[in-house]
Motif scaffolding. Structure first.
Motif, PDB file in Angstrom:
ATOM      1  N   VAL A   1       0.841  -1.186   0.000  1.00  0.00           N
ATOM      2  CA  VAL A   1       0.000   0.000   0.000  1.00  0.00           C
ATOM      3  C   VAL A   1       0.879   1.241   0.000  1.00  0.00           C
ATOM      4  O   VAL A   1       1.841   1.335   0.764  1.00  0.00           O
ATOM      5  CB  VAL A   1      -0.938  -0.001   1.226  1.00  0.00           C
TER       6      VAL A   1
ATOM      7  N   TYR B   1      -8.077  -1.699   3.322  1.00  0.00           N
ATOM      8  CA  TYR B   1      -7.096  -0.664   2.990  1.00  0.00           C
ATOM      9  C   TYR B   1      -7.757   0.693   2.824  1.00  0.00           C
ATOM     10  O   TYR B   1      -7.259   1.551   2.102  1.00  0.00           O
ATOM     11  CB  TYR B   1      -6.330  -1.056   1.726  1.00  0.00           C
TER      12      TYR B   1
ATOM     13  N   SER C   1      -4.313   5.108  -3.454  1.00  0.00           N
ATOM     14  CA  SER C   1      -4.530   4.766  -2.057  1.00  0.00           C
ATOM     15  C   SER C   1      -5.688   5.580  -1.521  1.00  0.00           C
ATOM     16  O   SER C   1      -5.993   6.667  -2.030  1.00  0.00           O
ATOM     17  CB  SER C   1      -3.271   5.010  -1.219  1.00  0.00           C
TER      18      SER C   1
END
Length: 684
Positions: A8, A180, A145
């Motif tokens: 990530v 995430y 992200s």
């Protein structure tokens, strides 16, 4: 995509653009008379519409794609690619197992962080300078992200380098798993419809790709919690996206995550759960959960749907182990049967990222990258059958874009430890900028000799132009032929080639290898004829600069189509270190005309020593532009190059008693001949 297999890109680790080093001893920075904020330009990224709660982290800008307009984009001039997608051809394969027209190769590459990813390179040689484009069919600019942005437009250097080698580049739409930070509202934002039932963000994605000059989108919807209503909306969105994209020459690849019922369930196959998305898109990336059986069934299903089985990118996760990754290659690209599907590499930048900090030199990176793409033998014409890693060069025929004259290469890989011009250092700062990369030899490195094989590599300790040259080192106890380029160059009897080279140690006779036909069979040598390169000879014109010799070789008797170019070296008894700095073919002979100069060179924003520069394009063909600073003593220092019509320089400072800085801009042609300079002065 399986969340356990992802690195990530956290917002807290966003990189900062390294400044261009100061030139020479200077006093403290003088107060600048800023016209506007001269901020560094970065690659663009967005959320579909709504933004996260709170405030962005340092160096991050939250943006909505829904509100984007090209006319309002302050960094578009820095981010828009300028090199068109080059046509490619497939020469006779380098070995008997490499095939044309079957498996293709895709790569999902993170070239930098989502935020603060420089638009036009940086003062750092530690970069994933991808060079094995000959085996690639599609590049995905991977990233995104929850804390920075989910939709990434590739930066211009990556697109320009890929296009020069005929490889389309896709931007990335990443809707991350909830683990995430993914939020289902972002998926709903993406597929929102207007009163007429259309998908406004599909139109916006196509507009971005057209304005930025890349080739379409990779859609990766992995946020769980959806339902059939959302799945139906996503399918409609993908259909409209592909329709709009196709009208602009763009393409869409779907990732095997969201299913038709709106949930996320990676199939590892083409089946009833993702078939509709595959039919709506151009290709599908098959998740890593595939097996030999499910992949075989997927290929059959694709053909039953009237599609090619090679529209299936079989996910191969190399992020952690690179070429040491165990892969059931026979399930994808068996050696004795037709290929089953295509290959989709996830994160091949392992070849850079796995290197320890003290071994991240360009040379170390390229050694690892050659191992990944070529295989353990490091010679695509002689693959190692015992190598468990089936490198792309073993299974896939290489392609080339060298099909028109004039053609030239200075073997610039797009990064380096310093910058050279005519063999002299004009900047001692490390750098990277993929847009300056040459069309590079595809078969690295095929050497044909009956004796000891010399070592061949890109080397960064010396160069003719740019940051690298080709170094051949070894005993040369027998003549050695180095294949360089597969070509389709139509030349006349008046055509000439130019070689620029340097013999560091030892002596070798040099010949240009020219083939006007194809090899007799895959893996066979091209039918070369050898033209002596005689420095100072009657038939060859020679020029020596900074220890480099440039020799012009008439292509006598070679009228027609040139299919391959190489060099043959014959040693004279002692080991050699021999560098090739440039190769060019032009027709007709005679000094080429310099390109036209650009115009309107200007400073558009300044803040102390940070400046944004812009200009009007030069008329006629231009390979790229270079920017230099002229110091008070007349010395020219290279600041950077770009294919765009805007450039950012940082960290400039006045020299002693210098009231204004003078900058020069030049157009550079395909043969690396430069225009006259245009100048602009910046008063401190």
């Amino acid at each position: 995509m399986n969340p356990t297999r992802r690195t990530v890109l956290a917002a807290a680790t966003a990189a900062v653009l390294a400044p261009v080093p100061v030139l020479g001893p200077v006093p403290a920075l003088a107060a600048g008379r800023a016209r506007a904020a001269a901020t560094p330009p970065y690659a663009s990224y967005w959320y579909p519409d709504s933004l996260p709660a709170g405030s962005p982290g340092p160096g991050i800008t939250w943006r909505s794609l829904k509100t984007w307009r090209a006319a309002d984009d302050p960094d578009l001039a820095f981010n828009a690619a300028s090199v068109p997608l080059a046509p490619r051809f497939t020469p006779t394969p380098a070995n008997p197992t490499a095939r044309a027209g079957q498996a293709r190769v895709q790569a999902l590459v993170s070239f930098g962080p989502t935020s603060a990813n420089p638009s036009q390179g940086a003062a750092d040689a530690d970069y994933y300078a991808l060079t094995h484009w000959a085996y690639l069919d599609e590049l995905v600019f991977w990233g995104g992200s929850a804390g920075e942005g989910l939709i990434l437009a590739p930066n211009a250097p990556v697109v320009d380098a890929a296009h020069r080698h005929g490889v389309p580049v896709l931007g990335n739409v990443f809707l991350p798993p909830t683990a995430y930070g993914g939020q289902l509202r972002w998926t709903r934002d993406l597929v929102q419809q207007d009163a007429a039932g259309h998908f406004p963000l599909a139109e916006r994605l196509v507009a971005v790709a057209a304005a930025y000059g890349f080739d379409g989108w990779f859609v990766n919807a992995e946020t769980g919690g959806g339902n059939t209503t959302l799945g139906t909306a996503m399918l409609g969105f993908v259909k409209e996206l592909r329709t709009l994209a196709a009208a602009r020459g763009q393409r869409v690849t779907w990732y095997d995550a969201m299913t038709v019922d709106g949930t996320v369930a990676w199939q590892g196959a083409l089946d009833s759960q993702n078939q509709a998305f595959f039919q709506a898109a151009d290709d599908i990336f098959v998740d890593f959960r595939w097996s030999a059986a499910t992949l075989a069934a997927s290929g059959t299903k694709a053909e039953q749907l009237g599609r090619s089985r090679y529209a299936l990118w079989t996910g191969v996760d190399v992020e952690s182990n690179g070429p040491d990754t165990p892969v059931d290659w026979d399930a994808i690209v068996p050696t004795g049967k037709p290929h089953v599907a295509s290959v989709g590499f996830y994160r091949p930048e392992w070849t850079r990222d796995h290197l320890p900090a003290d071994r991240r030199s360009p040379a170390d990176f390229h050694a690892a990258d050659d191992r990944f793409w070529t295989g353990r033998s490091l010679d695509p014409a002689r693959p190692d059958a015992t190598d468990p890693w089936r490198a792309p060069a073993v299974s896939v025929a290489d392609r080339s874009t060298v099909s028109s004259v004039p053609f030239a290469s200075v073997f610039n890989t797009g990064h380096g430890l310093r910058w050279y011009e005519a063999g002299a250092v004009t900047s001692d700062a490390p750098w990277n900028h993929l847009g300056l990369q040459d069309r590079l030899p595809s078969r690295r490195w095929t050497v044909r000799t009956a004796g000891e094989r010399p070592a061949v590599s890109f080397d960064f300790d010396d160069a003719w132009r740019g940051g690298s040259s080709v170094l051949v080192a070894g005993a040369l106890d027998r003549p050695a032929v180095l294949d360089l380029y597969a070509t389709r160059l139509t030349v006349t009897r008046d055509a000439v080639a130019e070689l620029t080279y340097k013999a560091e140690t030892g002596e070798a006779d040099v010949e240009l290898a020219v083939a006007t036909g194809e090899p007799a069979a895959p893996g066979a040598a091209p039918p070369y004829r050898y033209l002596p390169v005689h420095p100072g000879g009657r038939a060859c014109r020679t020029n020596s600069v900074n220890g480099w010799r440039t020799v012009e070789v008439p292509l006598t008797g070679v009228a027609g189509t040139v299919h391959a170019l190489g060099v043959r070296l014959t040693g004279r008894g002692s080991p050699v270190r021999w560098r090739l700095g440039a190769l060019a073919v032009r027709d007709p002979a005679g000094p080429p005309a310099a390109p036209a100069a650009p115009s309107g060179f200007r400073v558009t924003a300044a803040d102390g020593g940070d400046l944004r520069l812009a200009w009007n394009a030069a008329p006629g063909p231009v390979r790229h532009y270079t920017v230099h600073r002229v110091l008070p003593d007349g010395t020219r220092r290279f600041l950077g190059g770009t294919c765009q019509r805007a450039f950012f320089v940082a960290g400039q400072r006045p020299g002693p008693a210098e009231s204004a800085a003078r900058f020069e801009l030049r157009s550079v042609g395909e043969l690396y001949n430069a225009s006259t300079a245009v100048t602009v002065t910046h008063t401190w």
